[in-house]
Scaffold this motif. Structure first.
Motif, PDB file in Angstrom:
ATOM      1  N   ALA A 134       4.583  10.053  -6.818  1.00 27.75           N
ATOM      2  CA  ALA A 134       5.661  10.341  -7.772  1.00 27.75           C
ATOM      3  C   ALA A 134       5.083  10.696  -9.141  1.00 27.75           C
ATOM      4  O   ALA A 134       5.558  11.628  -9.802  1.00 27.75           O
ATOM      5  N   ARG A 135       4.043   9.978  -9.554  1.00 30.20           N
ATOM      6  CA  ARG A 135       3.390  10.253 -10.839  1.00 30.20           C
ATOM      7  C   ARG A 135       2.805  11.668 -10.838  1.00 30.20           C
ATOM      8  O   ARG A 135       2.975  12.438 -11.795  1.00 30.20           O
ATOM      9  N   GLU A 136       2.143  12.025  -9.740  1.00 29.98           N
ATOM     10  CA  GLU A 136       1.559  13.367  -9.619  1.00 29.98           C
ATOM     11  C   GLU A 136       2.650  14.435  -9.612  1.00 29.98           C
ATOM     12  O   GLU A 136       2.503  15.486 -10.239  1.00 29.98           O
ATOM     13  N   CYS A 137       3.748  14.160  -8.947  1.00 30.93           N
ATOM     14  CA  CYS A 137       4.871  15.100  -8.898  1.00 30.93           C
ATOM     15  C   CYS A 137       5.453  15.324 -10.301  1.00 30.93           C
ATOM     16  O   CYS A 137       5.735  16.459 -10.691  1.00 30.93           O
ATOM     17  N   ARG A 138       5.610  14.234 -11.052  1.00 33.47           N
ATOM     18  CA  ARG A 138       6.132  14.364 -12.430  1.00 33.47           C
ATOM     19  C   ARG A 138       5.160  15.149 -13.301  1.00 33.47           C
ATOM     20  O   ARG A 138       5.581  15.977 -14.117  1.00 33.47           O
ATOM     21  N   ARG A 139       3.851  14.917 -13.116  1.00 33.34           N
ATOM     22  CA  ARG A 139       2.845  15.645 -13.895  1.00 33.34           C
ATOM     23  C   ARG A 139       2.915  17.136 -13.595  1.00 33.34           C
ATOM     24  O   ARG A 139       2.917  17.970 -14.509  1.00 33.34           O
ATOM     25  N   VAL A 143       0.841  -1.198   0.000  1.00 33.09           N
ATOM     26  CA  VAL A 143       0.000   0.000   0.000  1.00 33.09           C
ATOM     27  C   VAL A 143       0.879   1.251   0.000  1.00 33.09           C
ATOM     28  O   VAL A 143       0.636   2.199  -0.747  1.00 33.09           O
ATOM     29  N   ARG A 144       1.939   1.231   0.843  1.00 32.03           N
ATOM     30  CA  ARG A 144       2.852   2.372   0.908  1.00 32.03           C
ATOM     31  C   ARG A 144       3.534   2.596  -0.435  1.00 32.03           C
ATOM     32  O   ARG A 144       3.629   3.731  -0.923  1.00 32.03           O
ATOM     33  N   LEU A 145       3.992   1.508  -1.076  1.00 30.46           N
ATOM     34  CA  LEU A 145       4.650   1.634  -2.381  1.00 30.46           C
ATOM     35  C   LEU A 145       3.683   2.150  -3.440  1.00 30.46           C
ATOM     36  O   LEU A 145       4.051   2.966  -4.288  1.00 30.46           O
ATOM     37  N   MET A 146       2.430   1.675  -3.386  1.00 30.59           N
ATOM     38  CA  MET A 146       1.429   2.126  -4.353  1.00 30.59           C
ATOM     39  C   MET A 146       1.163   3.625  -4.175  1.00 30.59           C
ATOM     40  O   MET A 146       1.110   4.382  -5.148  1.00 30.59           O
ATOM     41  N   LYS A 147       1.024   4.063  -2.929  1.00 34.51           N
ATOM     42  CA  LYS A 147       0.805   5.488  -2.668  1.00 34.51           C
ATOM     43  C   LYS A 147       2.015   6.305  -3.113  1.00 34.51           C
ATOM     44  O   LYS A 147       1.859   7.396  -3.662  1.00 34.51           O
TER      45      LYS A 147
END
Length: 107
Positions: free
Chosen positions: A63-68, A54-58
């Motif tokens: 990270a995806r949101e940060c890159r966006r 769960v922690r890795l998924m979050k």
């Protein structure tokens, strides 16, 4: 008033009986145990694995949101650079035209 403390076997949770000298009746007290100590090792390992996943998924989502957001920020900066370059070009042309007018009037 003094009490005698004696252990009573109740399974996984430690329990003790208090005996009051006056009453002779035993009162049971169950000691609170931490939730982790009550699980057997395979369930505990599964819980740790689940929490890690769960922690890795979050973390991946963050990270995806940060890159966006970074891409959006870079696009804004690139647009600003383009606007400023156009303004600079226009101002240079205007300055050159004013210099030409000034030089012709001076002659």
């Amino acid at each position: 008033m003094s009490s005698d403390l004696c252990a009573a076997a109740t399974g996984d949770i430690p329990a003790y009986q208090l005996r009051s000298p006056n009453s002779g009746l035993a009162q049971s007290i169950v000691m609170a145990a931490s939730p982790g100590s009550m699980q057997n090792p395979p369930q505990h390992a599964e819980e740790v694995t689940r929490k890690r996943e769960v922690r890795l998924m979050k973390n991946r989502e963050a990270a995806r949101e940060c890159r966006r957001k970074k891409k959006e920020y870079v696009k804004c900066l690139e647009n600003r650079v383009a606007v400023l370059e156009n303004q600079n070009k226009t101002l240079i042309e205007e300055l050159k035209a004013l210099k030409d007018i000034y030089c012709h009037k001076a002659e």
